[in-house]
Write a protein that holds these residues in place. Structure first.
Motif, PDB file in Angstrom:
ATOM      1  N   ILE A  30       6.321  12.290   9.625  1.00 51.71           N
ATOM      2  CA  ILE A  30       5.027  12.863   9.277  1.00 51.71           C
ATOM      3  C   ILE A  30       3.955  11.773   9.247  1.00 51.71           C
ATOM      4  O   ILE A  30       4.085  10.793   8.507  1.00 51.71           O
ATOM      5  N   PRO A  31       2.900  11.900  10.053  1.00 49.52           N
ATOM      6  CA  PRO A  31       1.857  10.867  10.066  1.00 49.52           C
ATOM      7  C   PRO A  31       1.085  10.820   8.755  1.00 49.52           C
ATOM      8  O   PRO A  31       0.809  11.861   8.140  1.00 49.52           O
ATOM      9  N   ALA A  32       0.758   9.614   8.348  1.00 46.80           N
ATOM     10  CA  ALA A  32      -0.003   9.424   7.114  1.00 46.80           C
ATOM     11  C   ALA A  32      -0.957   8.252   7.289  1.00 46.80           C
ATOM     12  O   ALA A  32      -0.731   7.364   8.120  1.00 46.80           O
ATOM     13  N   THR A  33      -2.029   8.258   6.531  1.00 41.67           N
ATOM     14  CA  THR A  33      -2.957   7.133   6.492  1.00 41.67           C
ATOM     15  C   THR A  33      -3.268   6.812   5.037  1.00 41.67           C
ATOM     16  O   THR A  33      -3.314   7.710   4.189  1.00 41.67           O
ATOM     17  N   ALA A  34      -3.460   5.536   4.774  1.00 45.89           N
ATOM     18  CA  ALA A  34      -3.811   5.102   3.418  1.00 45.89           C
ATOM     19  C   ALA A  34      -4.898   4.049   3.501  1.00 45.89           C
ATOM     20  O   ALA A  34      -4.837   3.158   4.353  1.00 45.89           O
ATOM     21  N   THR A  35      -5.900   4.190   2.641  1.00 49.39           N
ATOM     22  CA  THR A  35      -6.953   3.181   2.531  1.00 49.39           C
ATOM     23  C   THR A  35      -6.685   2.353   1.281  1.00 49.39           C
ATOM     24  O   THR A  35      -6.527   2.902   0.184  1.00 49.39           O
ATOM     25  N   THR A  36      -6.608   1.040   1.482  1.00 46.22           N
ATOM     26  CA  THR A  36      -6.196   0.122   0.417  1.00 46.22           C
ATOM     27  C   THR A  36      -7.250  -0.942   0.178  1.00 46.22           C
ATOM     28  O   THR A  36      -7.841  -1.465   1.126  1.00 46.22           O
ATOM     29  N   GLU A  37      -7.458  -1.275  -1.083  1.00 47.81           N
ATOM     30  CA  GLU A  37      -8.323  -2.397  -1.452  1.00 47.81           C
ATOM     31  C   GLU A  37      -7.455  -3.535  -1.969  1.00 47.81           C
ATOM     32  O   GLU A  37      -6.487  -3.304  -2.705  1.00 47.81           O
ATOM     33  N   PHE A  38      -7.787  -4.772  -1.587  1.00 51.13           N
ATOM     34  CA  PHE A  38      -7.151  -5.968  -2.126  1.00 51.13           C
ATOM     35  C   PHE A  38      -8.127  -6.562  -3.142  1.00 51.13           C
ATOM     36  O   PHE A  38      -9.168  -7.104  -2.769  1.00 51.13           O
TER      37      PHE A  38
END
Length: 196
Positions: free
Chosen positions: A79-87
């Motif tokens: 299942i395709p997924a995307t995540a936006t992450t902050e460092f």
């Protein structure tokens, strides 16, 4: 090597003739982090590394400024997924630069925060505090050819801690993302004098 930095026209602050002379070096920054758990890459930057070097000891401190990064992967390999992450830097980076060779070694402590998650194109609510329980400790070493004036590449591996406060998505995120063997490579451009 450090003497060249002072001679190259960067900002030098002194408190007396015999004191150390910290030099401010700002580097444009881009890079990539490969996440082992999702077998995916996060493109980092463009950002900035604001570094201050003590010319007498080679000790350095730095502030890392990076925009959010979005990566794509597949959950359950299907299942395709995307995540936006902050460092998010929790304290200034510390390290050393060799006066003899210009080699750089640093340690950063960064909290990873997920601000957006989509699975099969559908947004999954993770709240506003979905982040690692503790900061990830990232040790970086300059690769051959690094030059304090011209820049170069810093690289290393790190462990992603477990996440918390991600609402119902917490167990799913912790089953996929945390773990060892994550790599990071940061490309620093030529050093620039800070504004002002």
């Amino acid at each position: 090597m450090l003497a060249l930095l002072a001679a190259a026209g960067f900002t030098v602050a002194t408190t007396g003739p015999a004191s150390a002379a910290p030099v401010r070096l700002d580097y444009p920054l881009t890079g990539t982090s490969h996440l082992a758990g999702t077998d995916s890459d996060l493109e980092l930057g463009p950002g900035k590394l604001e570094t201050t070097v003590d010319l007498s000891t080679g000790a350095l401190t730095a502030n890392t400024k990076l925009p959010p990064a979005t990566g794509s992967f597949k959950t359950l390999d299907l299942i395709p997924a995307t995540a936006t992450t902050e460092f998010i830097e929790t304290e200034p980076t510390t390290g050393t630069i060799s006066n003899a060779t210009g080699e750089v070694n640093t340690v950063s402590k960064l909290t990873l925060r997920i601000t957006e998650l989509k699975v099969a194109g559908l947004p999954i609510w993770v709240g506003s505090h979905c982040q690692t329980e503790v900061p990830a400790e990232i040790a970086l070493t300059s690769e051959p050819g690094f030059n304090p004036l011209k820049g170069g590449t810093l690289s290393g591996t790190y462990t992603i801690p477990d996440f918390e406060h991600c609402l119902l998505a917490t167990p799913v995120i912790n089953a996929i993302i945390p773990g060892e063997g994550n790599t990071i490579s940061l490309d620093l451009g030529a050093a620039q004098a800070p504004p002002g």
